[in-house]
Motif scaffolding. Structure first.
Motif, mmCIF file in Angstrom:
data_model
loop_
_atom_site.group_PDB
_atom_site.id
_atom_site.type_symbol
_atom_site.label_atom_id
_atom_site.label_comp_id
_atom_site.label_asym_id
_atom_site.label_seq_id
_atom_site.Cartn_x
_atom_site.Cartn_y
_atom_site.Cartn_z
ATOM 1 N N TRP A 109 0.801 -1.234 0.000
ATOM 2 C CA TRP A 109 0.000 0.000 0.000
ATOM 3 C C TRP A 109 0.830 1.280 0.000
ATOM 4 O O TRP A 109 0.294 2.356 -0.258
ATOM 5 N N SER A 110 2.154 1.187 0.308
ATOM 6 C CA SER A 110 2.998 2.390 0.259
ATOM 7 C C SER A 110 4.367 2.029 -0.287
ATOM 8 O O SER A 110 4.723 0.855 -0.392
ATOM 9 N N LEU A 111 5.137 3.051 -0.616
ATOM 10 C CA LEU A 111 6.376 2.816 -1.368
ATOM 11 C C LEU A 111 7.470 2.177 -0.525
ATOM 12 O O LEU A 111 8.219 1.328 -1.023
ATOM 13 N N ASP A 112 7.604 2.597 0.745
ATOM 14 C CA ASP A 112 8.605 2.001 1.632
ATOM 15 C C ASP A 112 9.962 1.952 0.927
ATOM 16 O O ASP A 112 10.451 2.968 0.446
ATOM 17 N N LEU A 113 10.594 0.792 0.845
ATOM 18 C CA LEU A 113 11.900 0.633 0.193
ATOM 19 C C LEU A 113 11.782 -0.052 -1.166
ATOM 20 O O LEU A 113 12.756 -0.624 -1.673
ATOM 21 N N SER A 114 10.601 0.010 -1.771
ATOM 22 C CA SER A 114 10.370 -0.747 -3.006
ATOM 23 C C SER A 114 11.283 -0.319 -4.144
ATOM 24 O O SER A 114 11.702 -1.150 -4.963
ATOM 25 N N GLU A 115 11.619 0.975 -4.232
ATOM 26 C CA GLU A 115 12.478 1.438 -5.340
ATOM 27 C C GLU A 115 13.886 0.837 -5.261
ATOM 28 O O GLU A 115 14.366 0.264 -6.250
ATOM 29 N N PRO A 116 14.584 0.937 -4.120
ATOM 30 C CA PRO A 116 15.908 0.291 -4.087
ATOM 31 C C PRO A 116 15.848 -1.228 -4.159
ATOM 32 O O PRO A 116 16.775 -1.854 -4.690
ATOM 33 N N VAL A 117 14.778 -1.838 -3.650
ATOM 34 C CA VAL A 117 14.628 -3.294 -3.781
ATOM 35 C C VAL A 117 14.535 -3.669 -5.259
ATOM 36 O O VAL A 117 15.193 -4.605 -5.723
ATOM 37 N N LEU A 118 13.732 -2.929 -6.002
ATOM 38 C CA LEU A 118 13.597 -3.206 -7.430
ATOM 39 C C LEU A 118 14.913 -2.967 -8.162
ATOM 40 O O LEU A 118 15.292 -3.746 -9.053
ATOM 41 N N ALA A 119 15.630 -1.893 -7.789
ATOM 42 C CA ALA A 119 16.906 -1.599 -8.450
ATOM 43 C C ALA A 119 17.894 -2.742 -8.262
ATOM 44 O O ALA A 119 18.592 -3.148 -9.205
ATOM 45 N N ARG A 120 17.970 -3.282 -7.043
ATOM 46 C CA ARG A 120 18.897 -4.393 -6.806
ATOM 47 C C ARG A 120 18.443 -5.646 -7.564
ATOM 48 O O ARG A 120 19.276 -6.401 -8.080
ATOM 49 N N ALA A 121 17.152 -5.873 -7.636
ATOM 50 C CA ALA A 121 16.656 -7.018 -8.409
ATOM 51 C C ALA A 121 17.068 -6.903 -9.865
ATOM 52 O O ALA A 121 17.524 -7.879 -10.485
ATOM 53 N N MET A 122 16.941 -5.703 -10.413
ATOM 54 C CA MET A 122 17.321 -5.495 -11.811
ATOM 55 C C MET A 122 18.812 -5.693 -12.024
ATOM 56 O O MET A 122 19.243 -6.173 -13.080
ATOM 57 N N CYS A 123 19.616 -5.342 -11.012
ATOM 58 C CA CYS A 123 21.069 -5.492 -11.116
ATOM 59 C C CYS A 123 21.527 -6.935 -10.896
ATOM 60 O O CYS A 123 22.721 -7.229 -11.055
ATOM 61 N N HIS A 124 20.608 -7.819 -10.503
ATOM 62 C CA HIS A 124 21.012 -9.200 -10.223
ATOM 63 C C HIS A 124 20.289 -10.222 -11.090
ATOM 64 O O HIS A 124 20.374 -11.430 -10.822
ATOM 65 N N VAL A 125 19.605 -9.758 -12.131
ATOM 66 C CA VAL A 125 18.952 -10.696 -13.041
ATOM 67 C C VAL A 125 19.976 -11.621 -13.698
ATOM 68 O O VAL A 125 19.696 -12.787 -13.992
ATOM 69 N N ASP A 126 21.183 -11.105 -13.923
ATOM 70 C CA ASP A 126 22.213 -11.907 -14.597
ATOM 71 C C ASP A 126 22.834 -12.958 -13.693
ATOM 72 O O ASP A 126 23.422 -13.925 -14.193
#
Length: 592
Positions: A109-126
């Protein structure tokens, strides 16, 4: 004065300061220790601390805010659920050529730490694999659930599971052993990540991979597994190996700093303060070891004070596996300042140049002479010479740069590597399975404390296994007349939410630390260990995939592609087995 179970005392201080409308220097936050953190106490304690602060301000009395277990599980955020959509290209030999993937995170329901969590996920897809052409897209969905937050791995697991799932499918499509497919795609040489960071020391991944194959006798056991599967129609075994390449540092460059305050008293005893928080991971023990090593004194000489914002200001969260790196660097810096001053005093007493003075085990000696001083004697002498016996230390991680607008740069100090091999046995009757054996080789550099690191590797692996196989969050879907409880957590207790216990541990569990893995530029050559082992548990999920496939091909695994949900609960495994058996039966019924 706030005593808080928080991984980020400075941010708790900032939030309370903002809510009360007073300067930060009027707020002191102390975190003595936590009964576990795992990321959930990085952001979400701040609001409860502010509630207590308002109550104390209004009443003039101490206020305690404490949630029951059910309230805690119902109200607080969880690890972000992710939806992944992808298209992959690969050769007949199983070499990756391209990947286009879109990650959608359930932010709640709120942003919390979702932006940095998503950024790290994107950096670890490989993960550990070279993908020549890649496009990664990320977005956050606002949902009617708890505000999802940090959890061990911080998006890394959700990103890495994508490529591990893909490679597992490719292996079964091509009929090539999965561990061979993975090995063929490892980073090598001077290759860079999709965000243009060089992958340094990829040879360590090769070394760990080979060490697991050798010490775990993988090839011999694979032959035994084939024989078992050929003679047990209702049970299947499989062994899978998966690697980990995990970046260490905060994606937000400014967070990569730490502070410490070291006090040496006239009797020679030492008190250290640092900005990190203890949540059972052994950080305080490591910091005492760093201080004792740098000062050249016995560990018994050193005591550690509770983490407080009025001793060390503007600290970063104890998160991103960087607690030892940042705070250890700061403690070491403060101790080195004190040693530099004491070296001059000792040189005068021993009649040698300062550079020839040595500190070890509480004894101060000089090169080329037989003279010596005790640590206590030297400190007492320094006091009477009015030499400062305290120091404020600081550390900043060098070499980092990151442009979040284009997702390019070098956001990490280094990569932590690891390899795990897991063997499972699955029953076709109910999808139940046994984790028979686990072998791990993990790169922790020159370990600050091997016993602590072994514990972190074991604990991280088991927690990852729970995430991938047992821990199934269920939410009220709200499809009831007049029901206003849509989005409410229904698995809010131990009776409905299963975490790993002794019964899920493998009878054989072997963990080794990679040899000759000194990490230049890190405190005493050590490397982070908190989060990377969590993702070694992918080996369990991939072993389950291979075991399920074996039910449809006479026990060999063949070219059956298994669609395995995550978490792969016994129920999910059972239905995966049924799908495989049904597909095999249909194939057998069709004339060639």
């Amino acid at each position: 004065f706030i005593q808080c179970s928080t991984q980020h005392p400075s941010e708790t201080q900032d939030i309370v300061s903002h809510v009360l409308g007073v300067p930060a220097h009027e707020i002191t936050v102390q975190s003595l220790r936590m009964g576990g953190g795992f990321g959930g106490k990085e952001m979400q304690p701040h609001g409860y601390a502010a509630v207590a602060a308002i109550g104390a301000t209004l009443t003039g009395r101490p206020v305690r805010v404490r949630l029951t277990r059910t309230q805690d599980m119902t109200m607080t955020g969880k690890r972000h659920g992710f939806h992944s959509a992808w298209t992959v290209g690969y050769t007949d030999e199983g070499l990756l050529t391209a990947l286009d993937v879109t990650l959608t995170a359930d932010g709640g329901w709120s942003l919390d730490l979702s932006e940095p969590v998503l950024a790290r996920a994107m950096c670890h897809v490989d993960n550990a694999y070279w993908i020549p052409d890649i496009a990664v897209h990320g977005r956050i969905a606002q949902c009617h659930r708890t505000s999802q937050t940090a959890f061990r791995g911080f998006g890394g697991p959700q990103g890495m599971i994508v490529i591990e799932d893909i490679l597992g499918r490719i292996a079964q499509t091509l009929g090539i052993p999965a561990r061979e497919i993975r090995r063929r795609n490892f980073y090598s040489g001077d290759q860079c990540t999709p965000y243009d960071m060089p992958v340094r020391h990829p040879d360590r991944l090769d070394a760990a991979w080979s060490q697991v194959i050798d010490h775990a006798e993988v090839e011999r056991r694979e032959t035994e597994i084939e024989m078992f599967n050929a003679t047990h129609p209702d049970r299947r075994r499989a062994l899978a190996m998966t690697p980990v390449k995990f970046g260490i540092s905060f994606n937000l460059t400014a967070f990569n700093q730490g502070g410490a305050l070291v006090l040496v008293y006239k009797d020679g005893s030492v008190l250290i303060n640092h900005g990190g928080t203890e949540m059972g991971q052994g950080l305080h023990t490591k910091m005492m070891q760093v201080a004792a090593t740098t000062l050249g004194v016995p560990l018994s000489t050193v005591r550690l004070a509770p983490t407080r914002t009025d001793k060390v200001p503007n600290t970063s969260a104890t998160a991103a596996s960087s607690g030892s790196d940042l705070n250890g660097g700061a403690v070491k810096d403060a101790c080195e300042q004190i040693i530099d001053r004491l070296r001059v005093v000792a040189a005068s007493r021993l009649g040698v140049p300062p550079a020839d003075v040595r500190f070890s085990r509480g004894i101060v000696t000089a090169l080329g002479t037989d003279g010596s001083l005790t640590w206590e004697d030297l400190v007492n002498t320094a006091y009477f010479q009015r030499v400062q016996l305290s120091a404020s230390g600081f550390y900043r991680t060098e070499g980092l740069h990151w442009d979040a607008s284009v997702m390019q740069g070098e956001p990490f100090k280094y990569f932590a590597y690891g390899v795990a091999a897991a063997e499972v046995e699955v029953s076709r009757f109910d999808g139940s399975y046994e984790l028979r054996r686990v072998d791990i080789v993990h790169d922790v550099g020159d370990s600050l404390s091997p016993l602590i690191d072994l514990g972190q590797i074991e604990g991280g692996f088991i927690q990852g296994t729970g995430w991938l196989t047992l821990e199934d969050l269920r939410w009220d879907d709200g499809n009831h007349d007049g029901d206003r409880g849509s989005g409410r957590l229904t698995t809010a207790g131990a009776s409905t939410y299963k975490i790993p216990s002794l019964s899920e541990l493998p009878p054989e569990f072997h963990v080794e630390l990679l040899d000759k893995a000194h990490e230049e530029g890190a405190v005493y050559g050590s490397k982070a260990v908190g989060e990377p082992p969590f993702m070694l548990a992918f080996s369990v999920r991939e072993a389950l995939r291979q075991a399920v496939a074996a039910f449809g091909s006479g026990g060999t695994g063949g070219n059956v592609v298994v669609d395995l949900p995550s978490p792969a609960t016994p129920e999910a495994v059972y239905w995966a087995v049924e799908r495989v058996r049904a597909t095999s039966a249909d194939s057998a019924a069709v004339p060639s």
